[in-house]
Scaffold this motif. Sequence first.
Motif, PDB file in Angstrom:
ATOM      1  N   SER A   1      79.690   8.040  44.275  1.00 38.22           N
ATOM      2  CA  SER A   1      79.956   6.623  44.006  1.00 38.22           C
ATOM      3  C   SER A   1      80.463   6.495  42.584  1.00 38.22           C
ATOM      4  O   SER A   1      80.379   7.442  41.791  1.00 38.22           O
ATOM      5  N   ARG A   2      80.958   5.329  42.265  1.00 35.37           N
ATOM      6  CA  ARG A   2      81.466   5.085  40.925  1.00 35.37           C
ATOM      7  C   ARG A   2      81.195   3.643  40.532  1.00 35.37           C
ATOM      8  O   ARG A   2      81.176   2.760  41.381  1.00 35.37           O
TER       9      ARG A   2
ATOM     10  N   SER B   1      83.025  16.844  46.522  1.00 31.06           N
ATOM     11  CA  SER B   1      83.262  15.477  46.959  1.00 31.06           C
ATOM     12  C   SER B   1      84.300  14.813  46.070  1.00 31.06           C
ATOM     13  O   SER B   1      84.417  15.157  44.890  1.00 31.06           O
TER      14      SER B   1
ATOM     15  N   THR C   1      86.298  10.756  45.374  1.00 34.26           N
ATOM     16  CA  THR C   1      86.399   9.342  45.684  1.00 34.26           C
ATOM     17  C   THR C   1      87.715   8.792  45.168  1.00 34.26           C
ATOM     18  O   THR C   1      88.144   9.107  44.052  1.00 34.26           O
TER      19      THR C   1
ATOM     20  N   THR D   1      75.973  11.710  48.229  1.00 34.63           N
ATOM     21  CA  THR D   1      76.777  10.479  48.208  1.00 34.63           C
ATOM     22  C   THR D   1      77.454  10.349  46.853  1.00 34.63           C
ATOM     23  O   THR D   1      76.774  10.367  45.813  1.00 34.63           O
TER      24      THR D   1
ATOM     25  N   TYR E   1      87.622   4.945  49.341  1.00 35.47           N
ATOM     26  CA  TYR E   1      87.440   6.104  50.200  1.00 35.47           C
ATOM     27  C   TYR E   1      86.601   7.186  49.529  1.00 35.47           C
ATOM     28  O   TYR E   1      86.677   7.401  48.322  1.00 35.47           O
ATOM     29  N   THR E   2      85.818   7.865  50.350  1.00 35.50           N
ATOM     30  CA  THR E   2      85.028   8.993  49.874  1.00 35.50           C
ATOM     31  C   THR E   2      85.214  10.175  50.813  1.00 35.50           C
ATOM     32  O   THR E   2      85.432   9.991  52.016  1.00 35.50           O
TER      33      THR E   2
END
Lengths: 107, 118
Positions: free
Chosen positions: B69-70, B49, B51, B67, B55-56
Amino acid sequence: EIAMTQSPATLSVSPGERATLSCRASQSVSSNLAWYQQIPGQAPRLLIYGASTRATGIPARFSGSGSGTEFTLTISSLQSEDFAVYYCQQYMSWPPFTFGPGTKVDI
Amino acid sequence: EVQLLESGGGLVQPGESLRLSCAASGFTFSTYAMTWVRQAPGTGLEWVSSTSGAYTYYGDSVKGRFTISRDNSKNTLYLQMHSLRAEDTAVYYCAKNIISMPGAFDIWGQGTLVTVSS
């Protein structure tokens, strides 16, 4: 999805010799190609990006060439610390980013 | 010194969840795309994945289960993993992208091992 292949799977060389590793993409990736080195038990390390640009701190004995679908990583004079697995990776068409299966360089 | 430090790996049972973290230091975290790559035992590298800004992006094998995330205020990247399967067993690396868009990965963490087994 762009598939990456590498040859040979294993390359047996002696210290001081030249090593030539090949990477092929299933379709053109232009120059969007990176090479990584992974020593067993360690994280991968970026060697080359843009097919031929050495990453920061990478010795000049490592060089990359090629464009389109055919690429080469050359190690001009193998040092003991260069015995590792080498992966190529395309970043032309993503997702997904795809890696080759690796070439193991050993003695 | 530019550094990435993963944490959160461990042994979980199939179907369970786990959250990985990656603490970044030595660079302007918010400026760069970030990525997770995994390596199953004895195998090669698999992109998981990435990011970039808002956008991911996900690999097919994890889409709908993982999922990314940051938190730019904490300089930390996360990977929330649900419905874990045996085939998710791997060392998970976080990696910094060379630029703001995903591409080549110039800095890698040391990895964190996730084992999914009953």
